[in-house]
Design a protein around this motif. Structure first.
Motif, PDB file in Angstrom:
ATOM      1  N   ALA A 102      54.551   1.246  62.950  1.00  0.00           N
ATOM      2  CA  ALA A 102      54.592  -0.077  62.338  1.00  0.00           C
ATOM      3  C   ALA A 102      53.913  -0.069  60.983  1.00  0.00           C
ATOM      4  O   ALA A 102      54.383  -0.703  60.039  1.00  0.00           O
ATOM      5  CB  ALA A 102      53.911  -1.099  63.255  1.00  0.00           C
ATOM      6  N   ASP A 103      52.802   0.646  60.881  1.00  0.00           N
ATOM      7  CA  ASP A 103      52.028   0.604  59.643  1.00  0.00           C
ATOM      8  C   ASP A 103      52.355   1.821  58.789  1.00  0.00           C
ATOM      9  O   ASP A 103      53.362   2.492  58.993  1.00  0.00           O
ATOM     10  CB  ASP A 103      50.537   0.479  59.961  1.00  0.00           C
ATOM     11  N   ASP A 104      51.496   2.112  57.788  1.00  0.00           N
ATOM     12  CA  ASP A 104      51.823   3.162  56.832  1.00  0.00           C
ATOM     13  C   ASP A 104      52.111   4.483  57.531  1.00  0.00           C
ATOM     14  O   ASP A 104      51.478   4.839  58.527  1.00  0.00           O
ATOM     15  CB  ASP A 104      50.671   3.344  55.851  1.00  0.00           C
ATOM     16  N   GLY A 105      53.068   5.236  56.966  1.00  0.00           N
ATOM     17  CA  GLY A 105      53.461   6.500  57.567  1.00  0.00           C
ATOM     18  C   GLY A 105      52.493   7.620  57.239  1.00  0.00           C
ATOM     19  O   GLY A 105      51.744   8.082  58.099  1.00  0.00           O
ATOM     20  N   ILE A 106      52.507   8.087  55.987  1.00  0.00           N
ATOM     21  CA  ILE A 106      51.547   9.061  55.489  1.00  0.00           C
ATOM     22  C   ILE A 106      50.807   8.387  54.345  1.00  0.00           C
ATOM     23  O   ILE A 106      51.405   8.021  53.332  1.00  0.00           O
ATOM     24  CB  ILE A 106      52.233  10.352  55.017  1.00  0.00           C
ATOM     25  N   CYS A 107      49.510   8.198  54.516  1.00  0.00           N
ATOM     26  CA  CYS A 107      48.739   7.365  53.593  1.00  0.00           C
ATOM     27  C   CYS A 107      47.505   8.126  53.118  1.00  0.00           C
ATOM     28  O   CYS A 107      46.742   8.632  53.931  1.00  0.00           O
ATOM     29  CB  CYS A 107      48.325   6.068  54.283  1.00  0.00           C
ATOM     30  N   LEU A 108      47.330   8.170  51.800  1.00  0.00           N
ATOM     31  CA  LEU A 108      46.143   8.771  51.200  1.00  0.00           C
ATOM     32  C   LEU A 108      45.196   7.662  50.775  1.00  0.00           C
ATOM     33  O   LEU A 108      45.608   6.697  50.116  1.00  0.00           O
ATOM     34  CB  LEU A 108      46.515   9.632  49.992  1.00  0.00           C
ATOM     35  N   LYS A 109      43.921   7.796  51.154  1.00  0.00           N
ATOM     36  CA  LYS A 109      42.910   6.795  50.841  1.00  0.00           C
ATOM     37  C   LYS A 109      41.673   7.478  50.275  1.00  0.00           C
ATOM     38  O   LYS A 109      41.493   8.688  50.435  1.00  0.00           O
ATOM     39  CB  LYS A 109      42.493   6.015  52.088  1.00  0.00           C
ATOM     40  N   THR A 110      40.819   6.697  49.660  1.00  0.00           N
ATOM     41  CA  THR A 110      39.455   7.133  49.350  1.00  0.00           C
ATOM     42  C   THR A 110      38.537   5.969  49.721  1.00  0.00           C
ATOM     43  O   THR A 110      38.290   5.069  48.934  1.00  0.00           O
ATOM     44  CB  THR A 110      39.289   7.523  47.868  1.00  0.00           C
ATOM     45  N   SER A 111      38.058   6.006  50.949  1.00  0.00           N
ATOM     46  CA  SER A 111      37.259   4.910  51.492  1.00  0.00           C
ATOM     47  C   SER A 111      35.822   4.950  50.964  1.00  0.00           C
ATOM     48  O   SER A 111      35.393   5.929  50.363  1.00  0.00           O
ATOM     49  CB  SER A 111      37.235   4.977  53.019  1.00  0.00           C
ATOM     50  N   ALA A 112      35.103   3.882  51.239  1.00  0.00           N
ATOM     51  CA  ALA A 112      33.678   3.817  50.932  1.00  0.00           C
ATOM     52  C   ALA A 112      32.876   4.095  52.189  1.00  0.00           C
ATOM     53  O   ALA A 112      33.280   3.744  53.299  1.00  0.00           O
ATOM     54  CB  ALA A 112      33.317   2.449  50.373  1.00  0.00           C
ATOM     55  N   GLY A 113      31.733   4.757  52.001  1.00  0.00           N
ATOM     56  CA  GLY A 113      30.827   4.990  53.112  1.00  0.00           C
ATOM     57  C   GLY A 113      29.930   3.797  53.339  1.00  0.00           C
ATOM     58  O   GLY A 113      30.079   2.741  52.694  1.00  0.00           O
ATOM     59  N   PRO A 114      28.980   3.901  54.248  1.00  0.00           N
ATOM     60  CA  PRO A 114      28.071   2.780  54.534  1.00  0.00           C
ATOM     61  C   PRO A 114      27.290   2.296  53.322  1.00  0.00           C
ATOM     62  O   PRO A 114      26.864   1.135  53.282  1.00  0.00           O
ATOM     63  CB  PRO A 114      27.128   3.374  55.601  1.00  0.00           C
ATOM     64  N   ASP A 115      27.104   3.182  52.321  1.00  0.00           N
ATOM     65  CA  ASP A 115      26.378   2.788  51.114  1.00  0.00           C
ATOM     66  C   ASP A 115      27.258   2.100  50.080  1.00  0.00           C
ATOM     67  O   ASP A 115      26.803   1.741  48.993  1.00  0.00           O
ATOM     68  CB  ASP A 115      25.702   4.007  50.478  1.00  0.00           C
ATOM     69  N   GLY A 116      28.537   1.902  50.402  1.00  0.00           N
ATOM     70  CA  GLY A 116      29.457   1.249  49.481  1.00  0.00           C
ATOM     71  C   GLY A 116      30.046   2.166  48.436  1.00  0.00           C
ATOM     72  O   GLY A 116      30.877   1.727  47.623  1.00  0.00           O
ATOM     73  N   LYS A 117      29.674   3.449  48.436  1.00  0.00           N
ATOM     74  CA  LYS A 117      30.197   4.404  47.463  1.00  0.00           C
ATOM     75  C   LYS A 117      31.324   5.226  48.079  1.00  0.00           C
ATOM     76  O   LYS A 117      31.388   5.405  49.299  1.00  0.00           O
ATOM     77  CB  LYS A 117      29.072   5.332  46.989  1.00  0.00           C
ATOM     78  N   ALA A 118      32.207   5.734  47.221  1.00  0.00           N
ATOM     79  CA  ALA A 118      33.321   6.544  47.697  1.00  0.00           C
ATOM     80  C   ALA A 118      32.820   7.758  48.470  1.00  0.00           C
ATOM     81  O   ALA A 118      31.857   8.413  48.067  1.00  0.00           O
ATOM     82  CB  ALA A 118      34.173   6.999  46.520  1.00  0.00           C
ATOM     83  N   ILE A 119      33.476   8.067  49.579  1.00  0.00           N
ATOM     84  CA  ILE A 119      33.084   9.241  50.352  1.00  0.00           C
ATOM     85  C   ILE A 119      33.573  10.526  49.696  1.00  0.00           C
ATOM     86  O   ILE A 119      33.183  11.624  50.104  1.00  0.00           O
ATOM     87  CB  ILE A 119      33.592   9.164  51.803  1.00  0.00           C
ATOM     88  N   GLY A 120      34.428  10.417  48.675  1.00  0.00           N
ATOM     89  CA  GLY A 120      34.919  11.588  47.970  1.00  0.00           C
ATOM     90  C   GLY A 120      36.196  11.277  47.225  1.00  0.00           C
ATOM     91  O   GLY A 120      36.593  10.117  47.085  1.00  0.00           O
ATOM     92  N   THR A 121      36.848  12.322  46.741  1.00  0.00           N
ATOM     93  CA  THR A 121      38.113  12.195  46.024  1.00  0.00           C
ATOM     94  C   THR A 121      39.241  12.768  46.865  1.00  0.00           C
ATOM     95  O   THR A 121      39.018  13.493  47.837  1.00  0.00           O
ATOM     96  CB  THR A 121      38.048  12.956  44.690  1.00  0.00           C
ATOM     97  N   CYS A 122      40.465  12.435  46.481  1.00  0.00           N
ATOM     98  CA  CYS A 122      41.656  12.967  47.137  1.00  0.00           C
ATOM     99  C   CYS A 122      42.377  13.824  46.099  1.00  0.00           C
ATOM    100  O   CYS A 122      42.880  13.297  45.096  1.00  0.00           O
ATOM    101  CB  CYS A 122      42.544  11.807  47.599  1.00  0.00           C
ATOM    102  N   GLU A 123      42.425  15.130  46.315  1.00  0.00           N
ATOM    103  CA  GLU A 123      42.956  16.031  45.289  1.00  0.00           C
ATOM    104  C   GLU A 123      43.800  17.142  45.903  1.00  0.00           C
ATOM    105  O   GLU A 123      43.540  17.588  47.019  1.00  0.00           O
ATOM    106  CB  GLU A 123      41.816  16.677  44.503  1.00  0.00           C
TER     107      GLU A 123
END
Length: 444
Positions: free
Chosen positions: A201-222
Motif C-alpha cells: 500500500a505504501d512506498d515500494g523502495i524508499c530512500l530516507k535520511t531520518s533524524a535521531g533522538p537529538d534531531g540531527k540526521a543519522i547520516g547520508t544516503c549515498e
C-alpha cells in the motif's frame, strides 16, 4: 581458521523465540555461521541477529512472528517510525549479517488493523506496530531470496548501514494498510538492490535520511543502485524522502517496472538535506489515481520541495536525470518547489507516456503533502497524523488545483530544465478539468 557453525532448528508450531535466539548467540560466540530454520511453521517474538550470523529460512519454512507489539520489547531500535520503536528481527552495530531464503515470513499485519476508512481508501492502523526487519548501524549486510507477506509497518528498514545487498526478496503486503513500505534505506551507503518484487500500500523502495533522538540526521544516503525490480505501490513506487534531514547523492534507479501504482517516481525534499545526482533510467510505469488517503494520484514523476517546518528550509534538488521512461499515467508530471531551495538542473530525455483520464478525478489536483499541517495537526482537525488533514473548508490541506486545469507537465520553482524527445500523448478531446496547454509553468 574458525570453522563456521551450522545449527538447524526443527519446526514445532509453538513459540520458539528462546530456542532460535540461543542458537544465534551460540553461533555468534563461535565466530559465526548459519542458523537454519527447517521446513514447517516456526513462531517467534523478537530476534536479535549478531555479527557473522546468517538466519536461513529453508524451503517450506513459514516464520510467524507473534502478533503482539509487546513481544518485541527486547528488540527496540533507535530510529522511531510512526511511533514504532521495535522490530521483529533486529541487528544493531553488527557486521556480516544475513537473512536468506527461500522461506517466508508471514508477519501478521491483519492483527494491527483497528478499523476502516473507506472514504479515503485505507484501513485504520493500530497506534503501535512493529517493523519486520530493522538493521541499525550494520556493515556488510545481505538480504537474499526470502519472502515477506502481511507486514504491519515498514517491511525491511536499514538505518545507517554500509555495504548492503538486497537481492531477489519478494514482499506482498495489504494494499490498504498505510505505512507498509517495502524496502526503506535510511541513511545507508554503498547499496545494491536488485531483482526484488514488491506489492504494498505504501512506498515500494524508499530512500530516507531520518533524524535521531537529538534531531540531527543519522547520516547520508549515498552510492545506491536499484535495478531490475518490479514494484506496485499505492503511494510512490521508487522514492527519495520525505524524511530528508541528511543529504542524498549518487542514486540510480534503472531497468525497473512500476505496475498498478499511484506515483511512479518521486523526490520529496522537506527537512534540509540536499538531493544531488539522482538518475532514473529505463523504467516502465503504470500509474493510476487513488483516493485521498494516499499522497498524490496517478503521476509518473513527482518532485516537490516544501518547507514543512517554519524553522527549517528544505534542501535543494539538483542534477536530476530522468531518461527512457515509458508507460501510462492518470495524473501529470510535477516539478514543484514552494521553497527558496528550489529545483535545479533537471534533464528529461526520451520519455513516452500516455496521459489518460482516471475514474476518480483525484488526479486533477497536485499534492504538496506532507506539509506542516500533517506533522502537527490541530486538535480539532479531522484526519490522521502524517497522512491527511482537513482544513476549515473541508478540503484536505496540501491538495491544490492546477491553474487552468491539469496539464501534462506542471512546473513551479524550477531553474534549468532541459527536455529532449519528451512525448505525452493526451486524448484528442480533452476531458473536463484538463488544461489545453501541455506544459504549464506557474511563477511564484
Amino acid at each position: 581458521m574458525v570453522t563456521p557453525q551450522l545449527l538447524s532448528i526443527d519446526a514445532t508450531g509453538r513459540d520458539a523465540t528462546a530456542e532460535i535466539q540461543t542458537a544465534i548467540d551460540q553461533v555468534a560466540a563461535c565466530g559465526g555461521g548459519r542458523v537454519s530454520l527447517l521446513a514447517g511453521e516456526h513462531v517467534a517474538g523478537g530476534l536479535l541477529l549478531k555479527s557473522g550470523v546468517e538466519l536461513h529460512l529453508a524451503e517450506g519454512v513459514l516464520l510467524r512472528p507473534i502478533p503482539d507489539y509487546h513481544a518485541y520489547r527486547d528488540t527496540a531500535v533507535r530510529v522511531i517510525a510512526e511511533k514504532s520503536d521495535r522490530g521483529m528481527i533486529v541487528a544493531r552495530n553488527a557486521e556480516n549479517v544475513r537473512i536468506t531464503g527461500p522461506g517466508r515470513i508471514e508477519a501478521g499485519g491483519e492483527h494491527f488493523i483497528t478499523g476502516d476508512d473507506p472514504d479515503v481508501g485505507t484501513f485504520i492502523p493500530a497506534e503501535f506496530r512493529p517493523r519486520v526487519v530493522v538493521f541499525e548501524g550494520c556493515r556488510a549486510v545481505c538480504l537474499d531470496g526470502f519472502q515477506v507477506t502481511g507486514s504491519p509497518m515498514w517491511t525491511l528498514h536499514l538505518a545507517d548501514c554500509d555495504d548492503v545487498v538486497i537481492r531477489a526478496v519478494t514482499i506482498t503486503n495489504d494494499r490498504r494498510l498505510p505505512n507498509t513500505d517495502g524496502i526503506v534505506l535510511d541513511a545507508c551507503r554503498r547499496v545494491l538492490i536488485e531483482g526484488c518484487i514488491i506489492s504494498t500500500a505504501d512506498d515500494g523502495i524508499c530512500l530516507k535520511t531520518s533524524a535521531g533522538p537529538d534531531g540531527k540526521a543519522i547520516g547520508t544516503c549515498e552510492d545506491v543502485t536499484v535495478r531490475r525490480c518490479t514494484v506496485s505501490s499505492l503511494s510512490c513506487a521508487l522514492k527519495l524522502g520525505t524524511e530528508s534531514f541528511g543529504d542524498f547523492c549518487n542514486i540510480a534507479f534503472e531497468d525497473c517496472t512500476v505496475s498498478e501504482s499511484n506515483r511512479g517516481l518521486g523526490l520529496f525534499s522537506r527537512d534540509g538535506g540536499h538531493m544531488r545526482n539522482i538518475r532514473f533510467s529505463r523504467i516502465e510505469v503504470d500509474c493510476h489515481e487513488t483516493l485521498d488517503g494516499f499522497w498524490g494520484s496517478g503521476e509518473a514523476l513527482t518532485v516537490t520541495v516544501v518547507d514543512r517546518r517554519p524553522e527549517r528550509r528544505a534542501g535543494t534538488v539538483e542534477n536530476l536525470l530522468v531518461e527512457e521512461i515509458s508507460g501510462r499515467m492518470e495524473g501529470a508530471i510535477n516539478l514543484v518547489s514552494t521553497s527558496d531551495a528550489g529545483i535545479r538542473n533537471v534533464e528529461l530525455n526520451r520519455i513516452t507516456l500516455a496521459q489518460q483520464p482516471g475514474r476518480l478525478g483525484s488526479g486533477l489536483r497536485y499534492d504538496l503533502r506532507p506539509t506542516f499541517a500533517d506533522i502537527a495537526p490541530s486538535a480539532e482537525a479531522a484526519g490522521r497524523a502524517n497522512a491527511w488533514t482537513r482544513g476549515a473548508d473541508g478540503r484536505i490541506i496540501g491538495l491544490l488545483d492546477y491553474p487552468g486545469g491539469m496539464p501534462a507537465i506542471f512546473l513551479k520553482g524550477v531553474d534549468g530544465l532541459f527536455a529532449e524527445d519528451v512525448a505525452v500523448k493526451r486524448p484528442v478531446r480533452l476531458p473536463e478539468g484538463w488544461n489545453a496547454q501541455d506544459i504549464v509553468e506557474e511563477t511564484r
